[in-house]
Scaffold this active site. Sequence first.
Site: not given
Lengths: 245, 273
Positions: A22-24, A126-127
Amino acid sequence: MNSVDSKPATSSLIGSEADSQRTLYPYVTGTSVVGIKYKDGILLAADMGGSYGSTLRYKSVERLKPVGKHSLIGGSGEISDFQEIMRYLDDLILSDNMWDDGNSLGPKEVHNYLTRIMYNRRNKFNPLWNSLVLGGVKNGQKYLGTVNMIGVHYEDNHVATGFGNHLARPLLRDEWHENLTFEEGVILLEKCMRVLLYRDRSAVNKLQIAKITEEGVTISPPYALKTFWNFSAFENPTLGAEGSW
Amino acid sequence: MSREAMEMPPKGGFSFDLCKRNDMLVKKGLKEPSFLKTGTTIVGLIFKDGVILGADTRATEGPIVADKNCEKIHYMAPNIYCCGAGTAADTEAVTDMVSSQLKLHRYHTGRESRVVTALSLLKSHLFSYQGHVSAALVLGGVDVTGPHLHTIYPHGSTDTLPFATMGSGSLAAMAVFESKYREGLTRDEGVKIVSEAICSGIFNDLGSGSNVDICVITQGEKEYLRNHMLPNPRTYISEKGYTFSKKTEVLRTKITPLTEMVEVIEGGDAMEE
């Protein structure tokens, strides 16, 4: 409803791994985008910087892109996610063209599509780490909207992302009015971009201004703003207060 | 308490003695008392003949407006004024303290106070408290060496600038300054730009609001324009007045007009306290 529904199938492939990536946090980011409505359509402005943390790594990133015949998108935030969004939009426009029914997606529709993508990704934790500005003209109707990474979306006569919200929107609220001419609109946008250049550390003095009207999209070549640094107070700032700075 | 009887308390600086006990209490569930923050827009700019300071008048306590019309421009000396943002108690206390130190200094030297004196006193006090005194100040004044404008941050660093903004509305106000400031402004132009910057903070920042206060300081004179602009008037008072329900029998009518409060300022500085 139509073939657009099958598009999310590709994105679910990305998110289906159990140990999903995921985009952290964002890595390469673009700074603010500012947009206004004017007499004939929409004007967007964005600089061409891509920062890698606190380094200004890329100085020729095009953050304003046309979408189909009627829309213009400007993206701030993670550049790779913006490129992914462009892929989704390209697929969307392609399927729309394949219908070949004389209809084409207008800015309102594209904005809604983007909102759904952003909000759904946010719900899956997971934006797409972006704040987007979507502007366009269709059948004489001007449209200017914004979506951000948590799915907050709205439309207005003038929008800005990132630092632009704090520095540009006060100026726009004061000085925007209906029926700005093209020249007035550009002057107003340049005023906002200049303030951002002075006060936003991730801003670069290389910007593009994009215009969309009923006729089509024009994105200007990159240029730089004139800045003024010759205040006499800057030359010898501690004249009366030796020792301080 | 018994420790103090045995040894002299440490001179100056922050005493960290109670920090461990405070942390322990917070861990056990004590809710720390919230403080009155000014969540502000304060600005200053140098014009042709001197300095203009501006501030909004809203004091917030978390999400609530505690004081709709507080005074954020504090008196330091007849020729020096200071705007304060941050914790209201801190800005009040620190400016009062330095103001009285300056007065004593004036008696001692027999001369007009200089802005750098106030600057040095403020910055050394704030530095010794390591940022725990949450006062962000815009200090401006005119002395024998000319007009000066400084910003002072809670940790004790300072800047010397031709135009400055501080507080939560500083970005909105700075946007106005960066697009409109030029050198050699006249007094009226300067006041107009400062009012616009404060209004930009008032209307675009939630922590700032209500009215605009302005203070113009020039060589030998100062003008404190309290509530120079009132862009947020009450507009919802019903003009119809109060009507009794139809069944009520009116026995007697007596109308008492409200008298108007008149402020009598007998020369001298009204806010010199």
